[in-house]
Design an enzyme around this catalytic site. Structure first.
Site, mmCIF file in Angstrom:
data_model
loop_
_atom_site.group_PDB
_atom_site.id
_atom_site.type_symbol
_atom_site.label_atom_id
_atom_site.label_comp_id
_atom_site.label_asym_id
_atom_site.label_seq_id
_atom_site.Cartn_x
_atom_site.Cartn_y
_atom_site.Cartn_z
ATOM 1 N N SER A 645 22.515 -30.916 18.157
ATOM 2 C CA SER A 645 23.534 -30.431 17.256
ATOM 3 C C SER A 645 24.710 -29.781 18.067
ATOM 4 O O SER A 645 25.620 -29.726 17.665
ATOM 5 C CB SER A 645 22.648 -29.146 16.700
ATOM 6 O OG SER A 645 22.303 -28.089 17.549
ATOM 7 N N MET A 648 26.842 -30.215 25.888
ATOM 8 C CA MET A 648 27.855 -29.708 26.699
ATOM 9 C C MET A 648 27.525 -30.098 27.967
ATOM 10 O O MET A 648 26.270 -29.842 28.654
ATOM 11 C CB MET A 648 28.320 -28.341 26.447
ATOM 12 C CG MET A 648 29.406 -27.676 27.336
ATOM 13 S SD MET A 648 28.873 -27.431 28.725
ATOM 14 C CE MET A 648 27.783 -26.135 28.651
ATOM 15 N N ILE A 649 28.528 -30.760 28.721
ATOM 16 C CA ILE A 649 28.379 -30.475 30.156
ATOM 17 C C ILE A 649 29.291 -29.937 30.839
ATOM 18 O O ILE A 649 30.332 -30.106 30.640
ATOM 19 C CB ILE A 649 28.433 -32.276 30.924
ATOM 20 C CG1 ILE A 649 27.078 -33.054 30.057
ATOM 21 C CG2 ILE A 649 28.172 -32.178 32.290
ATOM 22 C CD1 ILE A 649 25.879 -32.641 30.601
ATOM 23 N N ARG A 655 31.628 -36.854 34.225
ATOM 24 C CA ARG A 655 31.889 -38.052 34.661
ATOM 25 C C ARG A 655 30.947 -38.503 35.718
ATOM 26 O O ARG A 655 31.217 -39.229 36.789
ATOM 27 C CB ARG A 655 33.148 -38.086 35.252
ATOM 28 C CG ARG A 655 34.284 -37.295 34.479
ATOM 29 C CD ARG A 655 35.356 -38.198 33.749
ATOM 30 N NE ARG A 655 35.502 -39.733 33.803
ATOM 31 C CZ ARG A 655 35.593 -40.513 32.769
ATOM 32 N NH1 ARG A 655 35.343 -40.052 31.433
ATOM 33 N NH2 ARG A 655 35.578 -41.936 32.931
ATOM 34 N N LYS A 656 29.817 -37.900 35.551
ATOM 35 C CA LYS A 656 28.828 -38.281 36.416
ATOM 36 C C LYS A 656 27.545 -38.848 35.896
ATOM 37 O O LYS A 656 26.257 -38.766 36.512
ATOM 38 C CB LYS A 656 28.306 -37.046 37.379
ATOM 39 C CG LYS A 656 29.293 -36.456 38.293
ATOM 40 C CD LYS A 656 28.927 -35.298 39.074
ATOM 41 C CE LYS A 656 30.188 -34.927 40.117
ATOM 42 N NZ LYS A 656 29.901 -33.734 40.948
ATOM 43 N N ARG A 660 25.432 -39.114 29.118
ATOM 44 C CA ARG A 660 24.785 -40.037 28.886
ATOM 45 C C ARG A 660 23.390 -39.800 29.094
ATOM 46 O O ARG A 660 22.513 -39.994 28.275
ATOM 47 C CB ARG A 660 25.136 -41.310 29.529
ATOM 48 C CG ARG A 660 24.315 -42.601 29.016
ATOM 49 C CD ARG A 660 24.301 -43.748 29.886
ATOM 50 N NE ARG A 660 23.248 -44.591 29.668
ATOM 51 C CZ ARG A 660 23.515 -45.561 28.604
ATOM 52 N NH1 ARG A 660 24.732 -45.602 27.928
ATOM 53 N NH2 ARG A 660 22.683 -46.279 28.306
ATOM 54 N N GLU A 680 24.325 -34.417 15.290
ATOM 55 C CA GLU A 680 24.747 -33.752 14.082
ATOM 56 C C GLU A 680 26.220 -34.214 13.762
ATOM 57 O O GLU A 680 27.033 -34.390 14.491
ATOM 58 C CB GLU A 680 24.602 -32.419 14.269
ATOM 59 C CG GLU A 680 24.959 -31.618 13.163
ATOM 60 C CD GLU A 680 24.846 -30.005 13.341
ATOM 61 O OE1 GLU A 680 25.753 -29.307 12.899
ATOM 62 O OE2 GLU A 680 23.541 -29.816 13.781
ATOM 63 N N SER A 684 32.462 -34.605 17.146
ATOM 64 C CA SER A 684 33.829 -34.305 17.833
ATOM 65 C C SER A 684 34.408 -35.435 18.318
ATOM 66 O O SER A 684 33.717 -36.360 18.476
ATOM 67 C CB SER A 684 33.824 -33.146 18.756
ATOM 68 O OG SER A 684 33.151 -33.551 19.794
#
Length: 2004
Positions: A645, A648-649, A655-656, A660, A680, A684
């Site tokens: 849902s 966030m990183i 970019r590491k 993923r 969900e 965005s």
């Protein structure tokens, strides 16, 4: 006199005494000695000597008390002496001062209108010469205290009036309440006895005064005075002795007086309690407890007190206000004074000071607030200060304070804890007191406050002083004060690091210090205001606590014992760990995590209500601890099967590869849960980028490792865990989906794959998820269907290559072999293949035993058991569905892995196998129906019980199948494959085999468990049927050059022989029934999700029917004739796996005697179950197959399937084909070239297998003719109308030939729908059909139920199929007429001239297809169908080709296309929105989901049927059926997204897909989604009225994108011409190519429909508009159309037709779907059930059938479905669809939804069908119920519905059995026609999901309880499917929108959940749909809110619905 002591020492001692006393201590010898020695160094001995001497001297007083000596200063003896110093000389004067005169002089001199503050009065008096002379020498505090005391006395005596902090003279001579003067009493009203006092006896008075012992002749003063006597004890007293005033005496004498001893409280009349708290009224001397006063008093009032009885009314009110003001002042005052000072600063520095105030100000204020009130202020002084300002009731300043307050109020809790706005205002004012005063007085005041605050009023006064100063004498606020204030404020701000007032534009905080990083934030986060205003926040990186400064952080770090997240570590590899944090356990941590995440996320709504979520926290570990890297959250029980849902990183880790990693991890968990997952929706922008990149890489890698010729989307979904919608959108994005010869095929772009792999090898991923390192057990075992399917997919992925080889071999063998052999082959091949796949899976599953995949292996074992222990299985299943499932999963893990390999290889085989399984399920399902107890278990193993039921019901069929498939079975079983294959086939092939009976989704939805449980039959059957469909759709793996792979369409013939599944189905059905009994103990079925069972059963039944059809077809088609693609697919599916066994066609027939329906006729005839459904199920797989493999390789040869097989296949194709047809049509578009090659063959096949599928029908008039012999009789009327419409619309839509096929599919679907409708209308006919087709249908239905029972769908399918078969046979004309009409209209509306051509061409086909589709419904996974349909619709738009591959593919594609079209092909997007219009894809989606979807997508038949029916007969019956089909179809979207996780997610994924591909479009462009959902649906409806096909197509598209509701609504809409119009309009909007365009277009629609609460009527007009709109809507439709036309030139014309209506009625369309839903219920409970059963069966079992794996979700979804549409309940899709129309979903998923939809978009329809019209939208609830009732009654929903319900009751019983409360809902719902079906749906859905039953039962009541999930399921599905759309448009919502709480809202709570899940979706949707939604619903965001809020309202609505 000489002093004995040293005067210096005496002085020192006096100082020490003062010092000690100042410290509030007793001046003892010890303390004095210490003080003197510390100050002057005197030793203790000397001090004591001097003290003794001083006492002798008299200079110090010695006081002894209780043996303790204290010493005092005689000149300043404490309190007594305090005034002395001041008074010394002046004290006397002061005592002589007339304070009253001074106060009067001050107040008059200040002459302030509102009154003067204490401060103002004090300053004024100090400025007076005489006063300053008097008090000049005394301390300021002395004067202040005396003044305050005097003012208090004046107030008590009534001379002064106090209003808040203001004092004014009482001009009325102190007639204040408090004044004792006669005036005050005289102005009171006369006293009178209270009622309770009148009757009481009066004691005999004692004539002696108890005080002075005098008599009445003589009182104390020796004067005569009347005595007052107590009425209770007779004691008397003189008024003067009692100190009564003359007025009081007069009043008391008139009353029943009580003496103080007898006094009772006049309020509570309780004498004993709280005598100390009793007040005596100064007007009547009655007693009152303080708590009994009005308002209650907390303190004894000062001065005069008049009770509420004597108090004049006005005064009473004033008193109340006064008391409130006093209370507020009390709260604020203690704090108020300190706060006031702070407030002054605050007022001056309105900006940051509130915070500052809270900071520095708080401390001071605390000191000042010595009064009790100050306590509250201490901690929250900032808040309280603000509150204080508000608390004071100064009228003039209130607004002022308020403003100040609001600024300061934003502290986290302030707004919640401030006593009242007034209180806050007062504080604000207080803040205004001059800074100087505050600051200066802090010291003073502290003391003074401490002195006076003891008095309440003191506290107030303190405040008043400040306030007075502020307000009373603002001139006093000098420039110096201001400067001082600013200076101090700046200092305070600097300390905190705040430089100035926060800029609202600036991110707050702009920087955070987190661990060793200082991170600049991207967005603002709702930290408490005192924190969010700071420029920098300091966060503990372990516990995430936020702090204001580095010092605090450092102190915290010393104490913080956390070094990792507060949860269990579930994954660790190297230095990477993942922790599973439960929001319900570590709430604070999760809240802080959400607040932190919001700093880097654009929109996030979840911060504080984290309890329903799990947070998977990714950490990087070192010696210091586990450092937070990122996280994702997922809802614990998400109906949409969302697995993320929020994700966030942290920026420093971006970019590491961690993003993923988390995405991959989320899918790993989904796979472990045994279900496909999806993020969900809407996504965005960043999320869409990340996810699209992930999906592309995963799919390319999967394709790289999977060399199967037949790879289906479903299989991909199983292998990857990605929901079919997302896969479809990704494939579409990669341009790997193509529409050929009426089916969607996956094109292997080898270069793309190789390039990707080369890149991957160059740049290895830094972090990769290692499944071996995961130590995690799913919270809930997902529905076996999807979960196991997914696991099977994974297994397939592992073993896919071997399977592929096997499959190819089998296919080649099967091609040559007859249908029976093919079916057997399917079984054997699938079994063989599946065993291989399963074996690997088993290892995987072993590792993930919790996963449904594990269940699959277990299933394989049970399947063996089932073979020998059908009964055993049933019993076991009853007891141990879950246990068995789990056990099976664990035990069979290894076998499953083997099977997994095989399964992967032989997707076709699997599909065929699935068909057999479906057959088994169908055969089992009937028993299951009989044995409702199994239903709940089936939920766990949805496929299992249906299989069991099928086995019981059609043991012969099973035996035959088993016999037939025994060849394969032995192989498979020997390999252990068969069970696995079945499970696998169900899981992976369901997608692939839209056409195979698998369309009883259970195989797919059924977790692998189901499939495995009854792998042989279920799988084979499904495989075969699916495979055929898949063959047509997915069988073709078109290489990049689009060359047909080994299984070309021409090979359809071979593949047709391949429909081993079908032959196997018949033969194997009985065989498998036996085998299932033996091989699959009940446990196996139990373990299989209900959907799986249903799928299996229905698939078996369907297979039987299809086999019959195939046999007929084979008889006719022995020569290579092009059977309809759906048939081809079926056959491909059947054949490819069955090829080796092609030689056993007779067995199939044998397995499925023509006279004997495998599935209950109901199932056969279930509209939802009809072709569309089967197609759905199979089409997804087909599309996958076709896509990965070849287009339907099996060119239906004349001899390919026996008629039975054909009929079964026809039924399957009908059910499967509607999707296959959609696919086929689209594929036909794509494969038109191929079809050109194979066209003749396929046409021959089509004609041979007329009912094979709409496409089949279109392709093979011969086939169709054959089925039509049966079906045409009944279907011809329908077909005539439908085809007329179809043809007309097809002519309009003639461009897209595939759409014709789609139309045919639609017609077929509509026939199915009509069957569903006719189950209401033609229950009798249905009965005839049942009789005619009972045996075949029963077997078919059995199969299908087996498959679909897993989700109620099975049951619905069963009954539906039975009805379908019967109706197809007898009622086919009728049912198909309405259905076909609807379908045709839909399809035509969805419009493709192809559809029209196909419709005309496919009229016969439709008939055949109808039968075939009926079965296919079961076999098709709704989800697959939906996905395929979406694809088909979108692709249909693009090129009616690419997506028809599978329903899932279609649905996904459709959604995707919404996105893709907007993104890639705006027109495509519109097409997707307008899918139905373009390809009938929307209808397909809508209809295809049930059966309409297939048709509409694949063939005009379905849409034409539904649409045509709708147009032709506004009677809701047919519409109901189409609606139902739509619901089913749509449910495929919604429910599948719920139930069928693969497919369901796809459905949800549709929305999701839309959000995936065109998140911006669909989600962000709610109108696009809306259009897709509401627009398409509405458009569909609209279109249906003007362009039946287009409308339905649109509806389909919408539905697929948005939800079942949409489709149902669309179907409904199509049923109702008005509705159709409505439907069409939204479709037009929908047709907007990009979500934005959609939004743009949609907004009007939405506007139209948002008004629909009133505009339900608007929708009505819009529906009319849609009719004219067919051309006007082109604007909207054009957008839709454009995407469609451009993608599909032929479809565009239909879209215009459909679209114009849609465009005009975008909103209406949205609602039309609801009416469609209503119509669905109308169409007949069985029909509805059928649709939903099929949907669940197809979708639930086939694609996303995860009843067990996502047990809770599935159950909830099912409940939702049940609530939503009793018939479509098996999948939560229907409910999901009706999610918005929750009330609909509640009462009758179909009905209620229809009603809501009706009211809004379908009001016209509602009107057409019943009286409740336009207002329905507003009174969605009412509408639902009336509409539903009317519709039902109009469409035979009333009694026919009941009949249908009865017909479906077995299914319901099944479901009931599966869902313990299902039967009850069935009964309960049945009570009301409206709910009659709902109960069916409930029961059915309950079957798949236990929750469903209850929900259905409680429609209104349970809805909320279970609905939380159910609704969620529904709503979420709806949201999912319609996430942006539905929320936005909420067809339901809009329609419910006027509903009390949003009809949807019953589901709304879940919707809330859904919102939570879907939060982002809704969110995006909101952005997307704000315009449309704002207009249509309340607003886009409103939708979101509504979704959330809807939960409760929905419940209300549902409750009403229920009641209705």
């Amino acid at each position: 006199m000489v002093k004995l002591a040293n005067p210096l020492y005496t002085e020192w001692i006096l100082e020490a005494i003062k010092k000690v006393k100042k410290q509030k201590q007793r001046p003892s010898e010890e303390r004095i000695c210490n003080a003197v020695s510390s100050s002057h160094g005197l030793d203790r001995k000397t001090v004591l000597e001097q003290l003794e001497l001083s006492v002798k001297d008299g200079t110090i007083l010695k006081v002894s008390n209780k043996g303790l000596n204290s010493y005092k200063d005689p000149d300043n003896p404490g309190r007594i002496a305090l005034p002395k110093p001041r008074n010394h000389g002046k004290l006397d004067n002061k005592q002589n001062v007339d304070w009253n005169k001074l106060i009067k002089r001050a107040v008059e001199g200040l002459a302030e209108s509102g009154g003067s503050t204490l401060k103002s009065i004090e300053r004024f008096l100090k400025g007076q010469k005489d006063v300053s002379a008097l008090f000049g020498g005394s301390a300021a505090s002395g004067f202040h205290q005396q003044l305050r005391l005097a003012i208090k006395r004046a107030i008590g005596h009534g001379r002064l009036l106090k209003d808040g902090p203001l004092y004014r003279l009482n001009t009325k001579a102190t007639n204040v309440d408090g004044k004792e003067s006669c005036e005050s009493l005289s102005c009171l009203p006369p006293v009178s006895l209270l009622p309770h006092e009148k009757d009481k006896p009066v004691a005999e008075p004692i004539p002696i005064c108890s005080f002075c012992l005098g008599t009445k002749e003589q009182n104390r003063e020796k004067k005569p005075e009347e005595l007052i006597s107590c009425a209770d004890c007779g004691n008397s007293g003189h008024p003067s002795c009692l100190k009564f005033s003359p007025e009081l005496t007069v009043r008391v004498k008139a009353l029943r007086w009580q003496c103080i001893e007898c006094k009772t409280c006049s309020s509570c009349r309780d004498q004993g309690k709280n005598a100390d708290n009793m007040l005596f009224c100064d007007s009547c001397d009655r007693g009152f407890h303080m708590e009994c006063c009005d308002p209650p008093l907390t303190r004894m009032p000062k001065g005069m007190w008049i009770c509420q009885i004597c108090r004049p009314r006005k005064k009473g009110r004033k008193l109340l206000q006064k008391k409130a003001a006093q209370i507020k002042r009390r709260y604020t005052n203690p704090i108020g004074r300190p706060k006031n000072r702070l407030k002054k600063q605050n007022t001056v520095s309105k900006g940051p000071f509130s915070k500052v105030r809270t900071g520095p100000g708080r401390g001071r204020k605390r000191k000042i607030t010595l009064s009790s009130q100050s306590a509250s202020s201490s901690s929250e002084e900032g808040y309280l200060e603000r509150i204080d300002g508000l608390d004071f009731c100064r009228d003039s300043n209130v607004s002022l304070k308020f403003n100040k307050k609001t600024k300061g109020l934003i502290d986290g809790l302030t707004k919640f804890f401030t006593p009242s706005p007034d209180g806050r205002k007062a504080r604000g004012e207080v803040v205004d007191y001059s800074e100087q005063y505050r600051i200066r007085k802090r010291g003073n005041r502290k003391s003074s406050t401490s002195d006076w605050p003891t008095d309440n009023q003191d506290g107030w006064d303190g405040k008043q002083e400040n306030e007075e100063r502020l307000f009373g004498s603002q001139e006093i606020m000098t420039e110096k004060d201001m400067e001082l204030f600013r200076d101090i404020q700046e200092q305070a701000l600097q300390k905190v690091g705040v430089t100035g007032p926060p800029d609202p534009q600036v991110r707050c905080p702009s920087v955070i210090e987190f661990g060793k990083y200082e991170i600049h934030t991207w967005y603002s986060s709702p930290y408490p205001q005192e924190y969010s205003r700071l420029p920098k926040l300091y966060l503990c990186e372990f516990c995430l606590k936020y702090m204001k400064s580095r010092t605090i952080l450092q102190q915290h770090m010393k104490k913080c014992g956390w070094f990792h997240p507060p949860a269990n570590e579930i994954y660790r590899k190297n230095n990477i760990s993942v922790f599973e944090v439960d929001g319900n356990v570590s709430t604070i941590y999760c809240q802080n995590l959400c607040l932190l995440a919001k700093l880097f996320l654009d929109h996030k709504t979840l911060y504080y209500d984290v309890e329903p979520f799990l947070f998977y926290v990714l950490t990087q570990n070192d010696v210091k601890g586990c450092h937070l890297v990122g996280y994702f959250s997922k809802e614990k029980h998400c109906q949409q099967k969302y697995n993320v849902s929020c994700i966030m990183i942290l920026p420093q880790y971006q970019r590491k590869g961690y993003g993923r990693f988390l995405i991959d991890f989320s899918y790993l968990l989904s796979k472990r849960e045994g279900q496909a997952g999806s993020p969900e929706k809407p996504l965005s922008d960043l999320g869409r980028l990340s996810y699209m990149a992930y999906w592309k890489s995963v799919i390319l890698e999967c394709l790289y490792h999977q060399n199967d010729k037949q790879i289906s989307i479903k299989k991909l979904s199983k292998l990857t865990g990605i929901c079919p919608q997302d896969i479809t959108s990704t494939l579409h994005h990669l341009r790997m989906l193509d529409f050929r010869s009426d089916q969607f095929v996956i094109i292997r772009r080898e270069k793309l794959i190789q390039d990707h792999m080369a890149k991957l090898q160059l740049n290895l991923r830094p972090v990769d998820v290692d499944p071996e390192c995961l130590r995690w057990t799913p919270v809930i075992v997902s529905n076996s269907v999807v979960s196991e399917e997914e696991e099977e997919e994974a297994e397939e992925g592992e073993n896919e290559e071997p399977q592929c080889q096997e499959r190819e071999l089998e296919i080649s063998v099967g091609k040559s072999v007859s249908h029976e052999n093919k079916e057997q082959d399917s079984y054997s091949v699938e079994s063989e293949k599946k065993p291989e796949v399963m074996a690997p899976v088993s290892s995987t599953r072993l590792s993930k035993q919790v996963l449904p995949h594990d269940s699959l292996p277990a299933n394989s074992q049970p399947s063996r058991r089932g073979r020998w222990g059908r009964k055993n299985r049933k019993t076991q299943e009853r007891f141990g569905d879950k246990d068995s499932k789990l056990l099976l999963e664990e035990t069979s893990s290894a076998p499953q892995e083997q099977y997994g390999e095989c399964g992967e290889k032989s997707e076709a085989t699997q599909e065929q196998y699935t068909e057999s399984e479906e057959q088994l399920v169908a055969s089992e399902e009937q028993p299951s129906q009989d044995g409702k107890p199994d239903l709940p278990k089936r939920r766990l193993s949805e496929g299992v019980e249906p299989w069991r039921g099928q086995l019981k019901k059609s043991p012969e069929a099973l035996k035959c199948r088993l016999t037939e498939g025994s060849e394969r079975l032995p192989r498979r079983y020997s390999e252990g494959d068969r069970a696995v294959l079945r499970g696998f086939s169900e899981s992976s092939e369901e997608e692939e085999e839209p056409e195979s009976p698998r369309s009883s989704s259970p195989p797919i939805l059924t977790k692998p468990t189901l499939k495995r449980k009854k792998p042989f039959l279920h799988r084979r059957r499904r495989v075969r049927k699916r495979k055929h469909h898949n063959s047509s759709v997915v069988t073709e793996t078109i290489s990049e050059t689009t060359e047909v792979l080994d299984e070309p369409f021409e090979d359809s013939d071979s593949e047709r022989p391949m429909p081993r599944l079908e032959p196997t189905f018949e033969i194997d059905e009985e065989e498998e029934e036996e085998d299932e009994n033996e091989l699959f103990p009940r446990e196996y079925f139990r373990r299989l999700s209900s959907q799986d069972v249903l799928r299996c059963q229905s698939s078996s039944k369907r297979k039987s029917k299809d086999e019959e059809e195939d046999e007929e077809s084979d008889d006719a088609d022995d020569t290579p004739i092009l059977k309809p693609v759906s048939l081809l697919r079926k056959r491909d599916v059947k054949n490819s796996p069955l090829e080796p066994d092609t030689s056993t066609p007779l067995k199939k027939k044998k397995g499925w005697p023509k006279g004997k329906s495998r599935k209950p006729i109901h199932w056969k005839k279930r509209p939802g179950r009809k072709p569309g459904f089967k197609l759905s199920r199979e089409i997804m797989p087909v599309s996958t197959q076709a896509c990965v493999i070849e287009p339907i390789v099996s060119i239906p040869k004349a001899g390919r399937k026996p008629k039975i097989q054909e009929s079964e296949e026809t039924v399957e194709p009908k059910e499967d084909m509607p999707l296959p047809e959609e696919r086929k049509e689209e594929e036909e578009m794509q494969a038109e070239a191929e079809e050109a090659e194979e066209g003749e063959e396929e046409d021959a096949a089509s004609s041979e297998v007329p009912a094979a599928s709409p496409a089949d029908s279109s392709n093979s008039p011969e086939t169709e003719t054959k089925e039509p012999e049966v079906e045409e009789e009944e279907e011809k009327p329908r077909v005539s109308e439908e085809q007329r419409q179809s043809e007309e619309e097809q002519q309009e839509l003639e461009e897209p030939e595939p759409e014709e096929e789609e139309d045919a599919a639609a017609e077929t679907a509509q026939n199915d729908d009509h069957d569903a409708d006719d189950e209401d209308d033609g229950h009798l006919e249905s009965t005839k059909k049942k009789e005619l087709e009972e045996q075949p249908t029963r077997e078919d239905v059995k199969e299908e139920p087996g498959v679909q029972e897993s989700f109620l769908d099975a049951n619905m399918q069963k009954s539906r199929e039975k009805i379908k078969d019967k109706e197809e046979t007898e009622l086919d004309s009728e049912e198909e007429q309405p259905s076909h009409d609807t379908s045709v209209v839909s399809e035509q509306m969805a419009g493709s001239e192809d559809d029209h051509e196909e419709d005309s061409h496919t009229k016969e086909e439709l008939i055949e297809l109808k039968e075939e589709e009926e079965i296919p419904h079961s076999e098709l996974d709704l989800e697959t169908v939906q996905a395929v349909q979406s694809l088909t619709q979108e692709e249909s738009s693009e090129h009616e080709g690419a997506y028809q591959d599978c329903e899932e593919t279609l649905a996904a594609c459709q959604t995707l296309q919404s996105y893709t079209q907007a993104d890639e092909d705006p027109q495509m997007s519109m097409v997707e929105d307008c899918h139905a219009s373009e390809h009938n894809s929307p209808i397909s989606s809508v209809q295809s989901h049930p059966s309409q979807s297939v048709r509409s997508v694949s063939s005009p038949n379905v849409p034409a049927l539904e649409s045509g029916y709708t147009q032709i007969s506004p009677e809701q019956g047919s519409l109901s059926a189409p609606s139902m089909q739509n619901m089913e179809t749509s449910p495929m979207m919604d429910v599948p997204s719920v139930s069928d996780h693969s497919q369901q997610v796809v459905d949800s994924g549709f929305s999701d897909l839309g959000s995936i591909e065109s998140t911006t479009e669909n989600y962000e462009n709610p109108s696009s989604y809306d259009s897709t959902m509401g627009g398409s649906i509405c458009g569909n409806s609209s279109s249906q009225s003007s362009c039946s096909y287009g409308g339905l197509s649109s509806s389909s598209s919408l539905t697929q994108s948005s939800c079942v509701v949409t489709q149902q609504m669309a179907s409904m809409g199509s049923s109702c011409s008005m509705m159709q119009q409505s439907s069409v309009q939204p479709a037009a909007n929908c047709s907007i190519k990009s979500p934005q365009s959609c939004v743009v277009e949609r907004p009007p629609s939405n506007q139209q429909q948002q008004p629909p609460p009133p505009p339900p009527q608007q929708p009505q007009p819009p529906p009319p508009q849609p009719q004219p709109a067919p051309q006007p809507p082109p604007p909207q439709q054009q957008p839709q159309q454009q995407p469609q036309p451009q993608p599909q030139q032929p479809p565009p014309p239909p879209p215009p037709q459909q679209q114009p209506p849609l465009s005009q009625c975008s909103m209406n369309n949205s609602f039309t779907p609801a009416p469609m839903i209503m119509e669905i219920p109308e169409s007949g409970s069985t029909g509805n059930i059928s649709i939903y059963e099929r949907i669940p069966g197809d979708f639930g079992a086939g694609s996303y059938s995860q009843p067990s794996a996502t047990f809770s979700l599935a159950k909830l979804q099912q409940l939702t479905n049940t609530i939503m549409d009793p018939h479509a309940m098996p999948y939560s899709h229907s409910p999901a669809v009706t999610s918005y129309a929750t009330s609909v979903s509640l009462s009758n998923t179909g009905l209620a939804q229809l009603a809501p939809s009706h009211p809004l978009a379908g009001t016209p329809q509602a009107q057409a069908t019943m009286t409740p019209p336009p207002n329905l939208a507003s009174t969605t609830m009412n509408l639902t119920s009336p509409l539903l009732q009317c519709n039902m009654s109009a469409t035979n929903i009333g009694i026919p519905h009941t009949q249908r319900l009865q017909g479906q009751m077995p299914v319901k019983g099944h479901i009931s059995i599966r869902s313990k409360s299902a039967p009850l809902p069935s009964a309960a719902a049945h009570q009301q026609q409206l709910y009659g079906r709902s109960p069916s749906a409930v029961a059915m859905q309950a079957g798949p999901r236990a929750l469903a039953v209850q929900r259905g039962m409680n429609m209104g009541v349970n809805l909320m309880p279970t609905p939380a999930y159910n609704v969620n399921s529904m709503n979420m599905n709806t949201l999912n499917a319609m996430n942006s759309y539905r929320m936005t448009q909420p067809m339901m919502n809009s329609s419910y929108h006027s509903n009390p709480a949003y009809m949807n809202q019953t589901a709304q709570y879940p919707m809330q959940m859904q919102m939570g899940m879907m939060g982002s979706q809704a969110y995006t949707q909101q952005p997307m749909q704000p315009n449309p939604h704002g207009n249509m619903m309340y607003t886009g965001p409103s939708h979101h809110s509504y979704m959330n809020a809807a939960g409760v309202p929905k419940q209300s609505l549902n409750g009403p619905y229920m009641r209705r």
